[in-house]
Design a protein around this motif. Structure first.
Motif, short mmCIF file in Angstrom:
data_model
loop_
_atom_site.label_atom_id
_atom_site.label_comp_id
_atom_site.label_asym_id
_atom_site.label_seq_id
_atom_site.Cartn_x
_atom_site.Cartn_y
_atom_site.Cartn_z
N ILE A 102 5.04 30.93 -23.00
CA ILE A 102 6.05 29.90 -23.34
C ILE A 102 6.39 29.07 -22.11
N GLU A 103 6.53 29.74 -20.97
CA GLU A 103 6.82 29.01 -19.73
C GLU A 103 5.67 28.08 -19.36
N ASP B 160 10.27 23.15 -27.81
CA ASP B 160 8.98 22.97 -28.49
C ASP B 160 8.00 24.08 -28.14
N ALA B 161 8.05 24.55 -26.88
CA ALA B 161 7.14 25.62 -26.45
C ALA B 161 7.37 26.89 -27.25
N ILE C 214 0.06 21.61 -28.39
CA ILE C 214 0.54 20.94 -27.17
C ILE C 214 0.10 19.48 -27.18
N LEU C 215 -1.16 19.27 -27.49
CA LEU C 215 -1.71 17.91 -27.50
C LEU C 215 -1.06 17.07 -28.58
N GLU C 216 -0.83 17.64 -29.75
CA GLU C 216 -0.19 16.90 -30.84
C GLU C 216 1.24 16.50 -30.49
N VAL C 217 1.97 17.43 -29.84
CA VAL C 217 3.35 17.12 -29.44
C VAL C 217 3.37 15.96 -28.45
N LEU C 218 2.47 16.00 -27.46
CA LEU C 218 2.44 14.94 -26.46
C LEU C 218 2.05 13.60 -27.08
N LYS C 219 1.13 13.62 -28.03
CA LYS C 219 0.72 12.37 -28.68
C LYS C 219 1.86 11.75 -29.47
N VAL D 23 9.33 14.76 -30.48
CA VAL D 23 9.74 15.00 -31.86
C VAL D 23 9.82 16.49 -32.08
N ALA D 24 10.53 16.91 -33.11
CA ALA D 24 10.68 18.32 -33.40
C ALA D 24 9.33 18.93 -33.78
N THR D 25 8.93 19.98 -33.09
CA THR D 25 7.63 20.58 -33.32
C THR D 25 7.52 21.18 -34.71
#
Length: 555
Positions: free
Chosen positions: A40-41, A68-69, A107-112, A116-118
């Motif tokens: 998570i970290e 999000d993590a 991770i990649l989807e969140v950054l793209k 936004v809420a994961t």
């Protein structure tokens, strides 16, 4: 041993060597709790720190990244665990690879998509509002439920795509018909349920029916990914514990287990130890109000030994004597993460108290310690408070009521209290500390102790001098909430003086209904009586001595 898996450009840590076949059997799944926390970290860093991906898509704030993590890791773990359940004979290598792959993908989807809420990324409908995750039928009066009512009551759990991860069936007594309705529903949810509360769910049922209901629930949930299981208030006994054997044996990631008021004898305690083979992730174990005795304590001690991450352990009111107390104390040496320890209402005695002190001295995270009614006496109490004083534990709650502690232990207690500046609650009621001990302890709290909220020194043969000393100290503490000195022998003049001290904040002084101004200490002599008579003008010899007492913290 830990290595790092590189997937889609992200570094993912896994609790494994690698996923290639081995000449001997190594279980690579599930990852340990510390590994999950470390992951998570790492995900948080991938979302918030400078990388080629955050330079391209933008980074998140630290708080958003952490939130999000946690969601990413939780979803990836659930997905990988389902994969592992489908191949129980494998070494878990494919689950590890899927775990890393899912984390990297999200991770990649969140950054793209930006901050936004994961939860939207892992739901079927990104426009949907957050779905309910806790299903609870425990509200209202206790009641029996049968098949028809169960079918209606459990309908939400049958809805396709529901998001329930926590269920509570407490306070409803399931008959065979209701259990058979619940069985396929629970079986369909076992890959998503994380917390299950089955406390008090067979109340009033005949033993034969209750055991069959337990077997049905156990089989339905066998192989689930539970982190928390509550089986309290079910009068389990050994038969009940073994009725849940299939479920208990299958739990590989259990973090919390509650077995309170279950009538667990020494045989039942031995069954618990036998049926829970996987405790490396266990953080909470509550074992209150059972009949285990010394032999049962030996079995529970084995569970404790196998639980290095244990943070919260309760083994109160279990009829444990010296032998069992020593065994538990020695087992707790393995639990260096302990934060809350409750061993109240047992028959430890001084020898077990001294043994426990050796364990307490090594704790660094202990914040709450409940040791009331253990027959510690002065020897055990002194050993314990000396150990606490030397430890790094930031104690906030210390309870040692009803241990036959006298003024002989007061200076050691005072020194310990003086060293523990985080102390919020101190309970030394039902001892024999008298005025001299009370004043020493009061003086230990004069400086600092800004967090102090509650003191209970009721029933300690305290007179006016001791009560006044406590009152003058606590009335100045901004956070203070209640002083209980009832059940003592404070004179009427002393009561009036207390009321005067607390006149601006009378709510801080507890009731004095049980105070006996005409009472006498056991074995009072004429000198004590003269001291009491002189108390009104403040010239009593005892009071004069007490005013000059000092408590010094040892280096």
């Amino acid at each position: 041993m830990e290595t790092f898996l590189y997937t889609s450009g992200f570094v993912i840590m896994a609790d494994t060597l690698d996923s290639r076949p081995h000449a001997f059997s190594i279980k690579l799944w599930p990852p340990s709790l510390p590994t999950r926390k470390a992951l998570i970290e790492r995900i948080t860093n991938n979302l918030s720190l400078k990388t080629i991906f955050t330079e391209k898509y933008g980074s998140l704030t630290k708080d958003q990244a952490m939130e999000d993590a946690k969601r990413i890791e939780d979803f990836a773990f659930s997905t990988a665990n389902q994969q592992f359940e489908r191949e129980p004979d494998g070494d878990g290598g494919s689950a590890v690879q899927l775990y890393a792959k899912e984390c990297s993908k999200l991770i990649l989807e969140v950054l793209k998509k930006g901050p936004v809420a994961t939860r939207d990324l892992i739901s079927e409908d990104s426009s949907a509002s957050p779905r309910e995750t806790f299903f609870d039928i425990s509200k209202g009066q206790r009641a029996f439920i049968e098949a028809d009512e169960a079918d209606e009551l459990l309908k939400p759990l049958k809805e396709p795509g529901n998001a329930y991860t926590k269920i509570c069936f407490s306070n409803r007594s399931f008959g065979l018909g209701a259990a058979r309705v619940a069985e396929p529903i629970l079986a369909s949810l076992k890959d998503q349920l994380k917390e299950v509360d089955l406390s008090d769910f067979v109340a009033g049922r005949p033993e034969v029916e209750a055991l069959e209901v337990m077997n049905i629930f156990s089989d339905a949930l066998q192989g689930s990914i539970l982190s928390s299981l509550n089986l309290s208030e079910n009068a389990l006994g050994e038969k009940g514990v073994r009725a849940f054997g299939a479920l208990l044996k299958s739990l590989s990631s259990l973090e919390e287990l509650y077995l309170m008021n279950d009538g667990i004898s020494k045989e039942a305690a031995q069954a618990v130890s036998e049926l829970i083979p996987s405790t490396e992730n266990l953080r909470v174990l509550h074992f209150h109000n059972n009949m285990s005795g010394d032999e049962g304590a030996l079995a529970i001690a084995e569970v404790v030994k196998r639980s290095p991450l244990l943070e919260n352990f309760r083994c109160s009111s279990t009829r444990v004597g010296s032998e069992g107390g020593i065994a538990l104390s020695e087992a707790l040496e393995h639990c260096t993460h302990m934060e809350k320890l409750d061993l109240r209402d047992n028959m430890f005695g001084t020898e077990a108290g001294v043994s426990l002190s050796k364990t307490l001295s090594s704790f660094k995270h202990l914040t709450e310690l409940y040791l009331s009614y253990l027959n510690l006496e002065d020897e055990g109490a002194i050993a314990i408070v000396n150990a606490l004083k030397e430890s790094a534990s930031p104690i906030e709650v210390l309870e040692m009521a009803g241990n036959d502690i006298t003024v002989e232990a007061a200076s050691a207690i005072a020194a310990c209290v003086a060293a523990k500046q985080d102390l919020k609650k101190l309970n030394l009621s039902e001892n024999e500390l008298k005025d001299e001990g009370c004043v020493q302890i009061a003086k230990s709290m004069e400086e600092d102790h800004s967090k102090l909220q509650y003191i209970d020194m009721s029933t300690n043969f305290i007179r006016r001098a001791g009560a006044r000393a406590l009152a003058h100290v606590v009335v100045k503490k901004e956070a203070f909430k209640l002083l209980n000195i009832d059940g003592n022998i404070i004179s009427e003049e002393g009561i009036e003086e207390l009321k005067e001290i607390f006149k601006k904040s009378p709510e801080l002084l507890g009731a004095l209904d049980e105070n006996d101004p005409d009472g006498e200490e056991e074995d009072d002599d004429e000198e004590d009586e003269e001291d009491e008579e002189n108390e009104g003008n403040g010239n009593g010899e005892l009071e004069s001595k007490l005013k000059n007492l000092e408590v010094k913290q040892e280096d």
